[in-house]
Scaffold this active site. Structure first.
Site, short mmCIF file in Angstrom:
data_model
loop_
_atom_site.label_atom_id
_atom_site.label_comp_id
_atom_site.label_asym_id
_atom_site.label_seq_id
_atom_site.Cartn_x
_atom_site.Cartn_y
_atom_site.Cartn_z
N ILE A 97 8.77 5.78 -0.10
CA ILE A 97 9.35 4.48 0.37
C ILE A 97 8.29 3.38 -0.19
O ILE A 97 8.96 2.34 -0.25
CB ILE A 97 9.08 4.59 2.07
CG1 ILE A 97 9.91 5.60 2.67
CG2 ILE A 97 9.05 3.25 2.78
CD1 ILE A 97 9.87 5.70 4.23
N SER A 133 2.59 4.86 -4.24
CA SER A 133 2.90 6.36 -4.64
C SER A 133 3.95 7.19 -4.01
O SER A 133 4.61 8.18 -4.60
CB SER A 133 1.68 7.13 -5.04
OG SER A 133 0.89 7.45 -3.68
N GLY A 134 4.28 6.54 -2.94
CA GLY A 134 5.09 7.56 -1.95
C GLY A 134 6.56 7.09 -2.20
O GLY A 134 6.72 6.05 -2.72
N THR A 159 0.66 -1.25 -0.07
CA THR A 159 0.08 -0.02 0.12
C THR A 159 0.95 1.20 -0.01
O THR A 159 2.17 1.28 0.49
CB THR A 159 -0.96 0.12 1.21
OG1 THR A 159 -0.01 -0.07 2.32
CG2 THR A 159 -2.03 -1.21 1.34
N GLY A 160 0.32 2.57 -0.58
CA GLY A 160 1.01 3.59 -0.56
C GLY A 160 2.13 3.65 -1.49
O GLY A 160 3.18 4.13 -1.23
N TYR A 186 0.03 11.70 15.31
CA TYR A 186 0.68 10.80 14.10
C TYR A 186 1.37 9.87 15.11
O TYR A 186 1.57 8.65 14.72
CB TYR A 186 1.49 11.81 13.51
CG TYR A 186 2.49 10.91 12.62
CD1 TYR A 186 1.98 10.33 11.25
CD2 TYR A 186 3.68 10.97 12.85
CE1 TYR A 186 2.93 9.73 10.71
CE2 TYR A 186 4.76 10.16 12.14
CZ TYR A 186 4.37 9.55 10.83
OH TYR A 186 5.11 8.88 10.00
#
Length: 239
Positions: free
Chosen positions: A14, A11-12, A8-9, A147
């Site tokens: 990492i 597009s970032g 997942t993620g 966060y």
């Protein structure tokens, strides 16, 4: 047996590094994203000749999107939850929506993904799950209280689920990056970065590949006796 991973993620910074490393490790990679599709398509053409990587657009804020994401996947051998977002500011300035969004993407979403894929993982030996948490989940952080809190929740979730699924041969670990050169840290001024780096024993910011290498190790058979752990990727910096 084919090695297949969900990241997942993707597009970032990492997320991309992890996907690229897993491709090099011989995985078929399914990458979840919410935006920046055009950039992902350009990046795909530069990685592994565009082969063995597939993108799935899904909003992890929406339960129905999570259902669609997990329903359309082939049998997996690995899941890496890298999606996330930061939130800076004083607690009294946060809105309820902002707090709920952080909780959703960092804690609820990976829990629902694992819940939906439980039969997939628990019937397949030698599978691995990695949650990308943060150094702040371990030590806390001023101006990032929510966060840090959701990142701490990720760590406890990993410890608990590692015990719950261990008998099924599923290993679950988390990685705790410190200061990594990504867009998330572009809000720091040059002076602020220099001050932080002066406190890092290895004397530099980390890069996304530093995280990807550890994730690759934790998924591999070389870490077959490691589960429920939190590996810090921080250059010796404790925050």
């Amino acid at each position: 047996m084919e090695k297949v991973a969900l990241v997942t993620g993707v597009s970032g910074g990492i997320g991309k590094a992890i996907a690229e490393r897993l491709l090099k490790d011989g995985f078929y990679v399914y990458g979840q994203f919410r935006s920046n599709e055009a950039d992902l398509i350009k990046w795909k053409d530069q990685v592994n000749n565009g082969e063995n990587i597939y993108f799935i657009k899904a909003n992890l804020m929406e339960e129905e999107d999570i259902k669609k994401l997990t329903h359309n996947l082939p049998p997996l051998t690995a899941f890496v939850h890298c999606a996330g977002q930061s939130l800076y500011g004083f607690l009294e300035d946060y809105t309820v929506e902002e707090i709920n969004n952080l909780w959703q993407v960092h804690v609820v979403a990976p829990a629902l993904i694992m819940k939906n894929l439980s039969s997939n993982f628990r019937t397949k030996k030698n599978s691995s799950i990695i949650i990308v948490s943060s150094i702040w989940g371990d030590v806390g952080a001023a101006l990032e209280s929510i966060y840090a809190s959701v990142k701490a929740a990720q760590i406890t979730f990993v410890k608990s689920m590692a015990k719950e699924w261990a008998s099924s041969g599923v290993r679950i670990n988390s990685v705790l990056p410190g200061l990594i050169h990504t867009k998330m840290n572009e809000t720091f001024s040059e002076e602020e970065l220099e001050e932080i780096i002066s406190d890092i024993p290895l004397g530099r910011m980390g890069v996304a590949d530093d995280v990807a290498g550890v994730v690759s190790f934790l998924i591999s058979s070389s870490s077959a006796y490691i589960t429920g752990q939190q590996l810090k990727i921080n250059g010796g910096w404790e925050g």
